[in-house]
Design a protein around this motif. Structure first.
Motif, PDB file in Angstrom:
ATOM      1  N   ARG A  23       0.827  -1.205   0.000  1.00 35.48           N
ATOM      2  CA  ARG A  23       0.000   0.000   0.000  1.00 35.48           C
ATOM      3  C   ARG A  23       0.864   1.260   0.000  1.00 35.48           C
ATOM      4  O   ARG A  23       1.962   1.270   0.531  1.00 35.48           O
ATOM      5  CB  ARG A  23      -0.926   0.019   1.211  1.00 35.48           C
ATOM      6  N   SER A  62      -7.773   1.937  -1.723  1.00 34.70           N
ATOM      7  CA  SER A  62      -8.145   0.893  -0.765  1.00 34.70           C
ATOM      8  C   SER A  62      -8.784   1.462   0.492  1.00 34.70           C
ATOM      9  O   SER A  62      -9.511   0.759   1.180  1.00 34.70           O
ATOM     10  CB  SER A  62      -6.946   0.020  -0.402  1.00 34.70           C
ATOM     11  N   GLY A  86      -4.074   0.636  -2.780  1.00 37.14           N
ATOM     12  CA  GLY A  86      -3.788  -0.761  -2.468  1.00 37.14           C
ATOM     13  C   GLY A  86      -2.460  -1.262  -3.001  1.00 37.14           C
ATOM     14  O   GLY A  86      -1.892  -2.203  -2.464  1.00 37.14           O
TER      15      GLY A  86
END
Length: 132
Positions: A23, A62, A86
């Motif tokens: 991430r 995300s 993400g």
């Protein structure tokens, strides 16, 4: 017994993910100008946050957080904007993806006639923090 096994599996899964975390997070610290807290809050809740909700639904990001904090003389920040991608692919496509959402959305939602530059400014930002 089943609950213990599920809990152990979840803990193992989290540990593996934390060791190999791809991430990337963008963080922006926003200062409110001239006491325009209501304008700034409205702007971020009705523009920034709404775009993040759509981006999450389309798997462009995300997660996100919009935080309001108490400013001080040493740290005049009132809002913290956090967007987490993400992976590098989501991060690399961020400008294109948000551009699509902004184009589809149209005009900014503002509380009154004040433009964003009149009520807020970016105090500091980090565009590519890696998650550990």
């Amino acid at each position: 017994m089943k609950i213990s096994i599920i809990l152990i599996c979840l803990l193992c899964s989290t540990t593996i993910y934390a060791q190999d975390d791809s991430r990337i997070t963008s963080i922006e610290f926003v200062e409110v100008l001239n006491g325009n807290v209501d304008e700034t809050r409205f702007y971020y809740k009705n523009n920034w946050k709404q775009l993040r909700i759509q981006a999450l639904e389309k798997n462009y990001i995300s997660s996100y957080q919009l935080l309001e904090v108490e400013p001080t003389a040493d740290w005049p920040v009132s809002f913290v904007l956090i967007t987490t991608y993400g992976n590098k692919e989501q991060y690399d496509k961020r400008e294109d993806n948000f551009g699509k959402l902004i184009e589809a959305r149209g005009d900014l939602r503002l509380l009154n006639d004040k433009k964003p530059g009149e009520f807020r400014k970016f105090f500091y930002g980090e565009d590519s923090a890696k998650n550990l």
